[in-house]
Enzyme design. Structure first.
Site, short mmCIF file in Angstrom:
data_model
loop_
_atom_site.label_atom_id
_atom_site.label_comp_id
_atom_site.label_asym_id
_atom_site.label_seq_id
_atom_site.Cartn_x
_atom_site.Cartn_y
_atom_site.Cartn_z
N ASN A 12 0.85 -1.20 0.00
CA ASN A 12 0.00 0.00 0.00
C ASN A 12 0.89 1.25 0.00
O ASN A 12 1.72 1.43 0.91
CB ASN A 12 -0.90 -0.02 1.24
N ASP B 281 -0.18 4.53 -0.17
CA ASP B 281 -0.89 5.78 0.18
C ASP B 281 0.03 6.80 0.86
O ASP B 281 -0.09 8.01 0.62
CB ASP B 281 -2.06 5.50 1.13
N ARG C 10 2.68 19.09 0.93
CA ARG C 10 3.16 20.32 0.30
C ARG C 10 2.39 20.68 -0.96
O ARG C 10 2.80 21.60 -1.68
CB ARG C 10 4.66 20.19 -0.03
N ARG D 130 -9.63 8.05 -1.60
CA ARG D 130 -10.64 8.47 -0.61
C ARG D 130 -11.54 9.53 -1.17
O ARG D 130 -11.14 10.31 -2.03
CB ARG D 130 -9.95 8.99 0.66
N ARG E 297 -7.47 12.87 0.25
CA ARG E 297 -6.44 13.42 1.13
C ARG E 297 -5.04 12.94 0.76
O ARG E 297 -4.06 13.56 1.10
CB ARG E 297 -6.73 13.07 2.59
N HIS E 298 -4.93 11.80 0.09
CA HIS E 298 -3.59 11.38 -0.35
C HIS E 298 -3.59 10.99 -1.83
O HIS E 298 -3.15 11.76 -2.66
CB HIS E 298 -2.96 10.31 0.56
N HIS F 250 1.94 0.89 6.13
CA HIS F 250 2.69 1.76 7.02
C HIS F 250 4.10 1.26 7.34
O HIS F 250 5.08 2.01 7.23
CB HIS F 250 1.90 1.97 8.32
N1 PXP Z 1 -5.76 -3.20 4.15
C1 PXP Z 1 -6.70 -2.22 4.24
C2 PXP Z 1 -8.09 -2.54 3.80
C3 PXP Z 1 -6.38 -0.93 4.72
O1 PXP Z 1 -7.31 0.02 4.83
C4 PXP Z 1 -5.03 -0.66 5.07
C5 PXP Z 1 -4.65 0.72 5.52
O2 PXP Z 1 -4.70 1.62 4.47
C6 PXP Z 1 -4.09 -1.70 4.94
C7 PXP Z 1 -4.49 -2.95 4.50
C8 PXP Z 1 -2.65 -1.48 5.30
O3 PXP Z 1 -2.56 -1.22 6.68
P1 PXP Z 1 -1.18 -0.74 7.28
O4 PXP Z 1 -0.88 0.59 6.69
O5 PXP Z 1 -1.43 -0.69 8.76
O6 PXP Z 1 -0.15 -1.77 6.89
#
Ligand code: PXP
Length: 253
Positions: free
Chosen positions: A6, A8, A17, A44, A48-49, A223
Site C-alpha cells: 500500500n 498511500d 506540500r 478516498r 487526502r492522499h 505503514h
Molecule cells: N488493508 C486495508 C483494507 C487498509 O485500509 C489498510 C490501511 O490503508 C491496509 C491494509 C494497510 O494497513 P497498514 O498501513 O497498517 O499496513
C-alpha cells in the site's frame, strides 16, 4: 503467499506540500522491482492522499495488479468500472479517521454492497470485502457473492504491540485470543472456499506470526513498509518484507 504494498503514505507526503513529489507512480515501480505482487491505493472521498491521476497512471503503467481500495459509493464504483483495476477492496470510510478503522458492517441487509460486488465483478475486477474476523460477517460476505475477504488484523496487531510492551500474562492472553479469532475466521473462509487476504497493522516484527493462517493468499501492508523505506529505500524495504514471507511462519511472542 502474495504481498500487496500500500503506497498511500507516499501520496500523503506529496500532499503535505501540495506538490508533485514524491510521486506514487514512481514509488510503485520501485515496489515492483523489490518484488511486490500488487500495489494497493485507497482513493478516498476527500482525496487526502491518492489522487484520481495516480490511479489512472498506475492502471496504465503497472506490470503487476492494481488493488483499488474504495468505499462503496456511486462515485467510486463509477471510477472502478471505468478503470477496471484487477482487484478492488471494499472498505468503510469515515472522513475523520486517520486510517480505515474497522471492517465493513456486513449484516445481511446489504443490497447496495451486493450490487457493487456484482457490478465490479462484471467489469473483470476481483472484489474483496474488508471485514473483521467474525463468523457472521464472513458468511454474509460469502452470501453476497464476494469471492475474497480481507480480514482486518488491526485488533490483533494492537494486542501484539501491548504484549510486546508489557509482557504480562493478561496482554499475552489478549493477543492469543485475537490470534485465535483470526485462525477461526481463516478456517471458516477455507470451508466456504473464500480467498483469504489479511491487512492492517502488520509489521516486519509481527508478520511471521500470521503466516500459518489456513489458506492465506495475500497480505496487504502499508505503514510498516513505507516507514522502513524512509531508512533503506522502497525497493529494499519490499525485498526485506518478501524475505520474511519466504522465511515462513514462526511461533507467537
Ligand atoms: N488493508 C486495508 C483494507 C487498509 O485500509 C489498510 C490501511 O490503508 C491496509 C491494509 C494497510 O494497513 P497498514 O498501513 O497498517 O499496513
Amino acid at each position: 503467499m502474495k504481498l500487496g504494498v500500500n503506497i498511500d503514505h507516499i501520496a500523503t507526503v506529496r500532499q503535505a506540500r501540495q506538490t508533485c513529489e514524491p510521486d506514487p507512480v514512481r514509488a510503485a515501480v520501485l515496489a515492483e522491482l523489490g518484488g511486490a505482487d500488487s500495489i494497493t491505493v485507497h482513493l478516498r472521498e476527500d482525496r487526502r492522499h491518492i489522487q484520481d491521476r495516480d490511479v489512472r497512471l498506475l492502471r496504465e503503467t503497472l506490470q503487476i495488479p492494481l488493488n483499488l481500495e474504495m468505499a462503496v459509493t456511486a462515485e467510486m464504483i463509477a471510477i472502478a468500472c471505468e478503470l477496471r483495476p484487477q482487484q478492488a477492496c471494499l472498505v468503510p470510510e469515515r472522513r475523520q479517521e486517520l486510517t480505515t478503522e474497522g471492517g465493513l458492517k456486513v449484516d445481511g441487509d446489504n443490497a447496495l454492497l451486493g450490487q457493487a460486488i456484482a457490478q465490479l465483478s462484471a467489469h473483470g475486477t476481483q472484489v474483496s470485502l474488508f471485514i473483521d474476523p467474525d463468523e457472521t460477517a464472513i458468511r454474509h460476505a460469502h452470501a453476497l457473492g464476494a469471492g475474497t475477504v480481507e480480514l482486518h488484523t488491526g485488533s490483533w496487531a494492537n494486542a501484539w504491540l501491548q504484549a510486546l510492551r508489557d509482557p504480562g500474562s493478561a496482554q499475552r492472553h489478549a493477543c492469543n485470543q485475537e490470534r485465535l479469532r483470526l485462525e477461526q475466521a481463516a478456517a471458516i473462509c477455507a470451508q466456504l472456499g473464500l480467498r483469504l487476504h489479511i491487512g492492517h497493522g502488520i509489521t516486519y516484527r509481527n508478520v511471521r506470526e500470521l503466516l500459518h493462517l489456513n489458506g492465506l493468499q495475500e497480505l496487504n501492508i502499508g505503514h510498516s513498509i513505507i516507514a522502513h523505506a524512509v531508512m533503506v529505500g522502497l525497493q529494499q524495504a519490499v525485498q526485506d518484507m518478501k524475505a520474511l514471507l519466504h522465511a515462513g511462519p514462526c511461533s507467537p511472542i
